[in-house]
Design an enzyme around this catalytic site. Structure first.
Site, short mmCIF file in Angstrom:
data_model
loop_
_atom_site.label_atom_id
_atom_site.label_comp_id
_atom_site.label_asym_id
_atom_site.label_seq_id
_atom_site.Cartn_x
_atom_site.Cartn_y
_atom_site.Cartn_z
N LYS A 277 0.85 -1.22 0.00
CA LYS A 277 0.00 0.00 0.00
C LYS A 277 0.88 1.25 0.00
CE LYS A 277 -1.68 1.51 4.05
NZ LYS A 277 -1.29 2.90 4.40
N ASN A 278 1.91 1.24 0.83
CA ASN A 278 2.70 2.47 1.00
C ASN A 278 3.70 2.72 -0.12
OD1 ASN A 278 1.20 2.88 3.23
ND2 ASN A 278 2.81 2.42 4.72
N ARG B 235 -4.45 10.71 4.68
CA ARG B 235 -3.23 11.50 4.78
C ARG B 235 -2.28 11.20 3.62
NH1 ARG B 235 -0.43 14.21 7.59
NH2 ARG B 235 1.40 13.11 6.84
N CYS C 32 -4.59 12.63 12.72
CA CYS C 32 -5.29 11.34 12.80
C CYS C 32 -5.03 10.79 14.19
CB CYS C 32 -4.79 10.41 11.70
SG CYS C 32 -3.15 9.82 11.96
N ARG D 194 0.54 14.58 12.94
CA ARG D 194 0.91 14.38 11.53
C ARG D 194 1.17 15.72 10.80
NH1 ARG D 194 -0.74 9.17 10.14
NH2 ARG D 194 0.88 9.23 8.57
N PRO D 195 2.12 16.53 11.29
CA PRO D 195 2.40 17.81 10.62
C PRO D 195 2.97 17.60 9.22
CG PRO D 195 4.10 17.30 12.21
CD PRO D 195 3.04 16.26 12.39
N LEU E 137 7.68 19.72 6.97
CA LEU E 137 8.85 19.31 6.16
C LEU E 137 8.49 19.26 4.68
CD1 LEU E 137 10.22 16.58 8.58
CD2 LEU E 137 11.06 18.93 8.30
N ASP F 221 4.88 0.70 12.14
CA ASP F 221 3.62 0.13 11.63
C ASP F 221 3.37 -1.28 12.12
OD1 ASP F 221 3.69 1.80 8.38
OD2 ASP F 221 3.20 2.47 10.40
N ILE G 163 8.31 7.20 16.83
CA ILE G 163 7.94 7.88 15.58
C ILE G 163 6.69 8.74 15.76
CG2 ILE G 163 7.35 7.58 13.14
CD1 ILE G 163 10.23 6.73 13.86
N ARG H 297 -8.68 -0.64 4.82
CA ARG H 297 -7.84 0.41 4.23
C ARG H 297 -6.49 -0.16 3.82
NH1 ARG H 297 -6.60 5.12 7.81
NH2 ARG H 297 -5.35 5.50 5.95
C1 EPZ Z 1 4.42 7.00 6.16
O1 EPZ Z 1 3.63 8.04 6.70
C2 EPZ Z 1 3.50 5.76 6.13
N1 EPZ Z 1 2.33 6.04 5.31
C3 EPZ Z 1 3.06 5.43 7.56
O2 EPZ Z 1 2.30 4.22 7.49
C4 EPZ Z 1 4.30 5.17 8.41
O3 EPZ Z 1 3.90 4.90 9.74
C5 EPZ Z 1 5.19 6.43 8.38
O4 EPZ Z 1 5.54 6.72 7.01
C6 EPZ Z 1 6.45 6.26 9.19
O5 EPZ Z 1 7.18 5.23 8.71
C7 EPZ Z 1 2.43 5.99 3.97
O6 EPZ Z 1 3.49 5.73 3.42
C8 EPZ Z 1 1.17 6.24 3.20
P1 EPZ Z 1 6.41 10.40 8.18
P2 EPZ Z 1 4.20 9.56 6.64
O7 EPZ Z 1 6.33 11.70 7.45
O8 EPZ Z 1 5.11 9.73 5.49
C9 EPZ Z 1 6.97 13.62 11.55
C10 EPZ Z 1 0.38 2.88 7.77
O9 EPZ Z 1 -0.10 2.37 8.79
N2 EPZ Z 1 6.79 14.63 10.49
O10 EPZ Z 1 7.53 9.45 7.84
O11 EPZ Z 1 3.04 10.47 6.76
C11 EPZ Z 1 5.70 12.84 11.83
O12 EPZ Z 1 4.85 13.55 12.72
C12 EPZ Z 1 0.89 4.31 7.83
O13 EPZ Z 1 0.50 2.31 6.66
C13 EPZ Z 1 7.03 15.96 10.78
O14 EPZ Z 1 7.37 16.31 11.90
O15 EPZ Z 1 5.03 9.62 8.00
C14 EPZ Z 1 6.25 11.57 12.43
O16 EPZ Z 1 6.53 11.81 13.80
C15 EPZ Z 1 0.65 4.96 9.19
N3 EPZ Z 1 6.87 16.89 9.78
C16 EPZ Z 1 7.56 11.36 11.69
O17 EPZ Z 1 7.90 12.63 11.13
C17 EPZ Z 1 6.50 16.53 8.51
O18 EPZ Z 1 6.39 17.42 7.64
C18 EPZ Z 1 7.49 10.33 10.55
O19 EPZ Z 1 6.40 10.68 9.75
C19 EPZ Z 1 6.27 15.15 8.23
C20 EPZ Z 1 6.43 14.21 9.23
#
Ligand code: EPZ
Length: 424
Positions: free
Chosen positions: A22-23, A91, A115, A120-121, A124, A306, A328, A398
Site C-alpha cells: 500500500k505504502n 493522509r 489522525c 501528523r504535521p 517538512l 507500523d 515515531i 484500508r
Molecule cells: C508513512 O507516513 C507511512 N504512510 C506510515 O504508514 C508510516 O507509519 C510512516 O511513514 C512512518 O514510517 C504511507 O506511506 C502512506 P512520516 P508519513 O512523514 O510519510 C513527523 C500505515 O499504517 N513529520 O515518515 O506520513 C511525523 O509527525 C501508515 O500504513 C514531521 O514532523 O510519516 C512523524 O513523527 C501509518 N513533519 C515522523 O515525522 C513533517 O512534515 C514520521 O512521519 C512530516 C512528518
C-alpha cells in the site's frame, strides 16, 4: 458498518501470498501526475486507500481504470486542486502536492489534518517545496503553492522524529522536473522510497541514492509514461508472521522480500520464534514458550512503527516484562486499552508501554481505531480463548487485502458480519 468475529486459540498452518505494498502504491500512483502519457502499475493491492487515491486522481482530471491488480493512470490535463473532502480522509494523498507543483507550476491541496496516531504535521513537505523555489501559503485550510520554475537545491529534510517518508516522496517527485540538481539530506530510506525512485527513473527521471540518507535528483525537461510492478507489502507480511507466532502454528509467507524486514526477523528470533528464509519466502514456526523482548520503533531499517501494535500483542504472550517504546508517533497506543479488555496487563509510561506478559487472553468485543491497531486486535482475537468481535473494521480494509479470507485459508475461524446497528 462491519465487524470481524473470531474464535481464537487455534494454531495457524499453511501459506499466505503477500500482496503489493500500500505504502509503495500510493506515491507511485501520485507520480503518474508528472507525465501526460499513460502509466500502468501492477501488483497493486485491492484496498480502500488505493481505490480512494484513484478517486482523488480522477477528481484531478486523470483517467484511472483498474483491471485486477493493475491500475492504468493517464493524467493528460490534470487540474491542480486536491479537494478538502477527499484529502482530509487519507493522509497519504498529501503526496499529490509535489507532482502537481512540478507538472502545473501551481497546486492547491487541502491540509491533510491529523489522525488518531498523531498530529501528523507537514512542515517538512512545505519546507521542501519552498526550498525548490515555490511560493507556499496556507489559505482556508489549503496549501497553496506556485512557482515560475522549480530550481534544484540542497536541503536537509530531517524532522523531530527523523526522516519523513512522504515528505521525501513529495520532494523527490517535485525535483524530477526542477532546473538543475537537488540533493535531499536525511532522506527516508524505506523500501517504498526506493520503489518510487525506481518507477520515476523508468519514467525518465535521473535519481541516485534512493534507500540511503542522501538522494540526488537531476532535473529533466519532462517525463514519459512507464509500466511498473510494486514491491510486496512488508507490513502485511509481518502482521501474518506475528499472527502465526502468536497462535503457535507454522505459516509460510510467499512473494515477500525478507530483506525488507530484517529488524523484525531479528526481534522475533530473540523472542523465540523460528523464522526461516528461503529466497522469496519466509516460514514462521513457534512451538515453545515466547521470551519477553524490548522494542523501540525507529526509521528504516529499524523496527517499523507500523508493526508496533502487532508486536505488543505477541509480547502479551511472553511471560515476563517487555518494554515497547514508540519513537515515531506521539500517540500510537490506542490499542492498549482495547487489549486490556482481552485481559492484557499493559501500562503506559510516556513513549513506552510496559507489557506484563504471560497472562492468558480471553475473547471480548473491541473497537478498531486505526489501521495497524485494528490488525493487532485481530491477532489478539486469534490468540485469545473464546470469541472476539472487532468492530469498525473499515480501518482494516484500508490496508489489508482480504484479511479474513487469507486468515481463513490458514485455518483461522474468522468471519465478517454486519455490526448490529445498536448505537454505542
Ligand atoms: C508513512 O507516513 C507511512 N504512510 C506510515 O504508514 C508510516 O507509519 C510512516 O511513514 C512512518 O514510517 C504511507 O506511506 C502512506 P512520516 P508519513 O512523514 O510519510 C513527523 C500505515 O499504517 N513529520 O515518515 O506520513 C511525523 O509527525 C501508515 O500504513 C514531521 O514532523 O510519516 C512523524 O513523527 C501509518 N513533519 C515522523 O515525522 C513533517 O512534515 C514520521 O512521519 C512530516 C512528518
Amino acid at each position: 458498518m462491519e465487524s470481524l468475529v473470531i474464535n481464537g486459540g487455534i494454531p495457524l498452518f499453511g501459506e499466505v501470498e503477500v500482496s503489493g505494498s500500500k505504502n509503495a502504491t500510493l506515491p507511485i500512483m501520485a507520480a503518474a501526475l508528472l507525465t501526460d502519457e499513460p502509466c500502468v502499475i501492477s501488483n497493486v493491492p485491492d484496498l480502500s486507500d488505493v481505490n480512494f487515491m484513484g478517486r482523488i486522481l480522477t477528481t484531478l482530471g486523470a483517467h484511472v481504470e483498474r483491471e485486477g491488480d493493475m491500475i492504468r493512470i493517464h493524467a493528460r490535463n490534470p487540474r491542480g486542486i486536491g479537494d478538502y473532502n477527499l484529502v482530509r480522509k487519507m493522509r497519504g494523498s498529501v503526496c499529490i502536492l509535489g507532482p502537481l507543483l512540478a507538472r502545473l507550476k501551481s497546486a492547491r491541496v487541502s491540509m491533510p489534518g491529523g489522525c488518531v496516531i498523531g498530529t501528523r504535521p507537514i512542515n517538512l513537505h512545505l519546507k521542501g517545496m519552498k526550498a525548490l523555489g515555490a511560493d507556499v501559503s496556507i489559505e482556508g485550510g489549503y496549501i497553496c503553492a506556485s512557482t515560475r520554475r522549480l530550481r534544484g537545491t540542497e536541503l536537509f529534510l530531517g524532522g523531530r522524529s527523523g526522516p519523513t517518508v512522504l515528505g521525501t516522496a513529495n520532494v523527490m517527485m517535485a525535483a524530477t522536473l526542477a532546473e538543475g540538481e537537488t540533493v535531499i539530506d536525511s532522506a527516508a530510506c524505506e523500501p517504498e522510497i526506493i520503489d518510487l525512485a525506481n518507477f520515476l527513473n523508468k519514467m525518465g527521471a535521473r535519481i541516485e541514492g534512493a534507500g540511503s540518507p542522501t538522494i540526488r535528483i537531476k532535473g529533466v525537461e519532462s517525463l514519459h509514461g512507464a509500466e511498473y510492478s510494486v514491491i510486496p507489502d512488508r507490513i502485511e507480511a509481518i502482521t501474518y508472521a506475528i499472527a502465526a507466532a502468536g497462535t503457535g502454528g507454522e505459516v509460510t509467507l510467499k512473494n515477500l522480500r525478507p530483506e525488507h524486514i530484517t529488524a523484525v526477523i531479528d526481534k522475533m528470533r530473540e523472542a523465540g520464534v523460528s523464522m526461516e528464509r528461503n529466497n522469496g519466502a519466509l516460514t514462521i514456526r513457534r512451538t515453545g514458550e515466547l521470551s519477553p523482548v524490548d522494542v523501540t520503533t525507529l526509521p528504516y531499517a529499524g523496527f517499523p512503527t507500523d508493526v508496533q501494535a502487532q508486536m505488543m500483542v505477541l509480547m502479551t504472550l511472553a511471560p515476563g516484562i517487555s518494554i515497547i517504546t514508540e519513537r515515531i508517533f506521539e500517540s500510537r497506543f490506542m490499542h492498549v486499552n482495547e487489549l486490556a479488555r482481552l485481559g492484557a496487563d499493559i501500562s503506559q509510561e510516556g513513549p513506552s508501554a510496559i507489557v506484563k506478559g504471560g497472562l492468558p487472553l480471553s475473547g471480548a468485543e473491541v473497537m478498531a481505531s486505526d489501521l495497524r491497531a485494528s490488525a493487532a486486535l485481530v491477532i489478539a482475537g486469534l490468540v485469545a480463548s473464546g470469541s472476539t468481535k472487532v468492530n469498525r473494521i473499515y480501518h482494516i480494509d484500508r490496508g489489508y487485502e482480504r484479511l479474513d479470507k487469507k486468515l481463513q485459508k490458514i485455518g483461522a475461524r474468522i468471519k465478517r458480519v454486519q455490526e448490529n446497528n445498536r448505537s454505542d
